[in-house]
Design a protein around this motif. Structure first.
Motif, PDB file in Angstrom:
ATOM      1  N   PRO A 115       0.742  -1.128  -0.060  1.00 31.36           N
ATOM      2  CA  PRO A 115      -0.059  -0.106  -0.026  1.00 31.36           C
ATOM      3  C   PRO A 115       0.770   1.412   0.057  1.00 31.36           C
ATOM      4  O   PRO A 115       0.496   2.303  -0.647  1.00 31.36           O
ATOM      5  CB  PRO A 115      -0.719  -0.065   1.403  1.00 31.36           C
ATOM      6  CG  PRO A 115      -0.945  -1.574   1.537  1.00 31.36           C
ATOM      7  CD  PRO A 115       0.450  -2.295   1.248  1.00 31.36           C
ATOM      8  N   ALA A 116       2.003   1.105   0.733  1.00 29.71           N
ATOM      9  CA  ALA A 116       2.618   2.411   0.774  1.00 29.71           C
ATOM     10  C   ALA A 116       3.444   2.886  -0.909  1.00 29.71           C
ATOM     11  O   ALA A 116       3.321   3.836  -1.202  1.00 29.71           O
ATOM     12  CB  ALA A 116       4.029   2.145   1.558  1.00 29.71           C
ATOM     13  N   GLY A 140       2.377   5.880  -2.884  1.00 26.69           N
ATOM     14  CA  GLY A 140       3.434   6.613  -3.371  1.00 26.69           C
ATOM     15  C   GLY A 140       3.591   6.933  -4.779  1.00 26.69           C
ATOM     16  O   GLY A 140       3.836   8.028  -5.437  1.00 26.69           O
ATOM     17  N   TRP A 141       3.190   5.762  -5.571  1.00 29.41           N
ATOM     18  CA  TRP A 141       3.030   5.757  -6.928  1.00 29.41           C
ATOM     19  C   TRP A 141       2.036   6.976  -7.429  1.00 29.41           C
ATOM     20  O   TRP A 141       2.002   7.526  -8.533  1.00 29.41           O
ATOM     21  CB  TRP A 141       2.776   4.526  -7.788  1.00 29.41           C
ATOM     22  CG  TRP A 141       2.736   4.340  -8.979  1.00 29.41           C
ATOM     23  CD1 TRP A 141       1.480   4.539  -9.876  1.00 29.41           C
ATOM     24  CD2 TRP A 141       3.669   4.314 -10.278  1.00 29.41           C
ATOM     25  NE1 TRP A 141       1.801   4.325 -11.226  1.00 29.41           N
ATOM     26  CE2 TRP A 141       2.908   4.542 -11.442  1.00 29.41           C
ATOM     27  CE3 TRP A 141       4.814   4.361 -10.017  1.00 29.41           C
ATOM     28  CZ2 TRP A 141       3.883   4.362 -12.334  1.00 29.41           C
ATOM     29  CZ3 TRP A 141       5.658   4.403 -11.354  1.00 29.41           C
ATOM     30  CH2 TRP A 141       4.970   4.134 -12.525  1.00 29.41           C
ATOM     31  N   ARG A 142       0.998   6.936  -6.744  1.00 25.68           N
ATOM     32  CA  ARG A 142      -0.231   7.754  -6.913  1.00 25.68           C
ATOM     33  C   ARG A 142       0.047   9.099  -6.493  1.00 25.68           C
ATOM     34  O   ARG A 142      -0.718   9.939  -6.787  1.00 25.68           O
ATOM     35  CB  ARG A 142      -1.611   7.152  -6.451  1.00 25.68           C
ATOM     36  CG  ARG A 142      -1.987   6.056  -6.847  1.00 25.68           C
ATOM     37  CD  ARG A 142      -3.437   5.390  -6.287  1.00 25.68           C
ATOM     38  NE  ARG A 142      -3.998   6.382  -5.687  1.00 25.68           N
ATOM     39  CZ  ARG A 142      -4.602   6.460  -4.075  1.00 25.68           C
ATOM     40  NH1 ARG A 142      -4.057   5.449  -3.475  1.00 25.68           N
ATOM     41  NH2 ARG A 142      -5.153   7.203  -4.065  1.00 25.68           N
ATOM     42  N   ILE A 196       9.842   7.268  -1.778  1.00 26.65           N
ATOM     43  CA  ILE A 196       9.412   7.757  -0.440  1.00 26.65           C
ATOM     44  C   ILE A 196       8.422   6.981   0.265  1.00 26.65           C
ATOM     45  O   ILE A 196       8.452   6.633   1.581  1.00 26.65           O
ATOM     46  CB  ILE A 196       8.719   9.421  -0.666  1.00 26.65           C
ATOM     47  CG1 ILE A 196       9.690  10.203  -1.141  1.00 26.65           C
ATOM     48  CG2 ILE A 196       8.176   9.739   0.855  1.00 26.65           C
ATOM     49  CD1 ILE A 196       9.079  11.405  -1.631  1.00 26.65           C
ATOM     50  N   GLY A 197       7.564   6.113  -0.483  1.00 29.64           N
ATOM     51  CA  GLY A 197       6.568   5.194   0.292  1.00 29.64           C
ATOM     52  C   GLY A 197       7.430   4.071   0.518  1.00 29.64           C
ATOM     53  O   GLY A 197       7.125   3.666   1.825  1.00 29.64           O
ATOM     54  N   PHE A 198       8.442   3.808  -0.158  1.00 29.59           N
ATOM     55  CA  PHE A 198       9.439   2.448   0.448  1.00 29.59           C
ATOM     56  C   PHE A 198       9.986   2.936   1.523  1.00 29.59           C
ATOM     57  O   PHE A 198      10.285   2.154   2.528  1.00 29.59           O
ATOM     58  CB  PHE A 198      10.257   2.057  -0.747  1.00 29.59           C
ATOM     59  CG  PHE A 198      11.238   1.246  -0.316  1.00 29.59           C
ATOM     60  CD1 PHE A 198      10.995  -0.068  -0.532  1.00 29.59           C
ATOM     61  CD2 PHE A 198      12.538   1.392   0.079  1.00 29.59           C
ATOM     62  CE1 PHE A 198      11.881  -1.167  -0.054  1.00 29.59           C
ATOM     63  CE2 PHE A 198      13.316   0.496   0.687  1.00 29.59           C
ATOM     64  CZ  PHE A 198      12.950  -0.788   0.473  1.00 29.59           C
TER      65      PHE A 198
END
Length: 141
Positions: A22-23, A27-29, A121-123
């Protein structure tokens, strides 16, 4: 010893990683990796200091050159074989080939760069890297 039911081998002061899928999707979105609702970026590549919805601090991120390298990697690996296929199949004029692939590379790069920055950044957020997992004096993340 701490009462950590997720992983008994984690040190007492370390929290388990957050959900990665989900992160990365958030982040991709270009959305906050925590809530998925607030915008991650203001402008094209500038990151908000904190989420406008859930107040998650985002200033810890250290995406730096990673998204640019990933963009170059993806664009190169997509466009180089495509360039070869187009050239060997249709033999277009060199100027036409250059124009089409230059526009394609620039367009794909501009599309991928902010999305890959959000994913990086999500990672980092999911893995509690660079200050995303620090606990303050009151025990709150």
């Amino acid at each position: 010893m701490s009462d950590n039911s997720v992983d008994p081998y984690l040190p007492e002061n370390e929290e388990p990683p957050r959900a990665l899928g989900p992160a990365l999707r958030n982040g991709w979105r270009r959305r906050c990796p925590n809530c998925g609702n607030g915008p991650l970026l203001k402008g094209y590549l500038k990151v908000h200091d904190e989420c406008t919805v859930c107040r998650e601090e985002l200033h810890h991120q250290r995406a730096d050159d990673g998204p640019a390298y990933l963009t170059i990697l993806f664009v190169g690996h997509l466009m180089a074989p495509l360039l070869h296929i187009v050239f060997t199949t249709w033999r277009p004029e060199p100027l036409v080939l250059f124009t089409i692939f230059a526009i394609g590379c620039v367009t794909l790069s501009l599309y991928l760069l902010p999305r890959l920055k959000g994913a990086v950044i999500g990672f980092q957020w999911a893995r509690r890297m660079h200050g995303f997992g620090l606990v303050d004096d009151e025990g709150l993340a």
